[in-house]
Design a protein around this motif. Structure first.
Motif, mmCIF file in Angstrom:
data_model
loop_
_atom_site.group_PDB
_atom_site.id
_atom_site.type_symbol
_atom_site.label_atom_id
_atom_site.label_comp_id
_atom_site.label_asym_id
_atom_site.label_seq_id
_atom_site.Cartn_x
_atom_site.Cartn_y
_atom_site.Cartn_z
ATOM 1 N N ILE A 1 0.824 -1.209 0.000
ATOM 2 C CA ILE A 1 0.000 0.000 0.000
ATOM 3 C C ILE A 1 0.857 1.257 0.000
ATOM 4 O O ILE A 1 0.578 2.204 -0.746
ATOM 5 N N THR A 2 1.899 1.283 0.825
ATOM 6 C CA THR A 2 2.740 2.484 0.873
ATOM 7 C C THR A 2 3.420 2.729 -0.463
ATOM 8 O O THR A 2 3.584 3.882 -0.874
ATOM 9 N N GLN A 3 3.788 1.674 -1.144
ATOM 10 C CA GLN A 3 4.399 1.842 -2.457
ATOM 11 C C GLN A 3 3.395 2.446 -3.441
ATOM 12 O O GLN A 3 3.724 3.355 -4.193
ATOM 13 N N SER A 4 2.149 1.968 -3.405
ATOM 14 C CA SER A 4 1.136 2.495 -4.325
ATOM 15 C C SER A 4 0.774 3.942 -3.987
ATOM 16 O O SER A 4 0.365 4.700 -4.867
ATOM 17 N N LEU A 5 0.928 4.325 -2.718
ATOM 18 C CA LEU A 5 0.632 5.700 -2.301
ATOM 19 C C LEU A 5 1.854 6.616 -2.331
ATOM 20 O O LEU A 5 1.740 7.793 -2.022
ATOM 21 N N ALA A 6 3.000 6.048 -2.686
ATOM 22 C CA ALA A 6 4.269 6.795 -2.706
ATOM 23 C C ALA A 6 4.522 7.468 -1.350
ATOM 24 O O ALA A 6 4.811 8.660 -1.271
ATOM 25 N N MET A 7 4.392 6.681 -0.297
ATOM 26 C CA MET A 7 4.674 7.196 1.039
ATOM 27 C C MET A 7 5.556 6.201 1.792
ATOM 28 O O MET A 7 5.692 5.052 1.374
ATOM 29 N N THR A 8 6.129 6.642 2.878
ATOM 30 C CA THR A 8 6.984 5.762 3.669
ATOM 31 C C THR A 8 6.156 4.990 4.687
ATOM 32 O O THR A 8 5.024 5.365 5.006
ATOM 33 N N ARG A 9 6.749 3.923 5.186
ATOM 34 C CA ARG A 9 6.103 3.161 6.253
ATOM 35 C C ARG A 9 5.801 4.067 7.443
ATOM 36 O O ARG A 9 4.727 4.009 8.031
ATOM 37 N N VAL A 10 6.779 4.880 7.797
ATOM 38 C CA VAL A 10 6.631 5.759 8.960
ATOM 39 C C VAL A 10 5.433 6.685 8.786
ATOM 40 O O VAL A 10 4.609 6.836 9.693
ATOM 41 N N ASP A 11 5.328 7.299 7.614
ATOM 42 C CA ASP A 11 4.187 8.188 7.363
ATOM 43 C C ASP A 11 2.876 7.422 7.423
ATOM 44 O O ASP A 11 1.879 7.920 7.949
ATOM 45 N N PHE A 12 2.873 6.215 6.874
ATOM 46 C CA PHE A 12 1.669 5.379 6.893
ATOM 47 C C PHE A 12 1.254 5.055 8.323
ATOM 48 O O PHE A 12 0.082 5.186 8.683
#
Length: 77
Positions: free
Chosen positions: A19-30
Motif C-alpha cells: 500500500i505504501t508503495q502504491s501511495l508513494a509514502m513511507t512506512r513511517v508516514d503510513f
C-alpha cells in the motif's frame, strides 16, 4: 520526536509495503497517519458514549422529537 520499536506480522508488513508503495509514502508516514486516525476514532467513540449516556439520563420528550419531524422529510426538487 521519539523513536519506538514495533513488532509486526510479516503478512501485515507485506500488505503495508504494498500500500505504501502504491501511495508513494513511507512506512513511517503510513503508521503515523494510521495512529492519528485511530486516536480520532477513539475520541469520537468517547463522545458518542457520552452523548448516549446523556440521553439515557435525560431522554427527549415526545414533543421535542415531533418538533423536528418535518426536517426528516425531504421533498423532491
Amino acid at each position: 520526536m521519539t523513536t519506538i520499536q514495533l513488532s509486526i506480522d510479516e503478512s501485515l508488513l507485506t500488505e503495508v509495503d504494498r500500500i505504501t508503495q502504491s501511495l508513494a509514502m513511507t512506512r513511517v508516514d503510513f503508521f503515523r497517519q494510521g495512529l492519528k486516525l485511530a486516536l480520532q476514532k477513539y475520541e469520537i467513540k468517547l463522545l458518542e458514549k457520552q452523548h448516549e449516556e446523556s440521553y439515557a439520563r435525560l431522554p427527549m420528550l415526545p414533543e421535542e422529537i415531533d418538533e423536528w419531524e418535518s426536517e426528516r422529510v425531504w421533498e423532491e426538487p
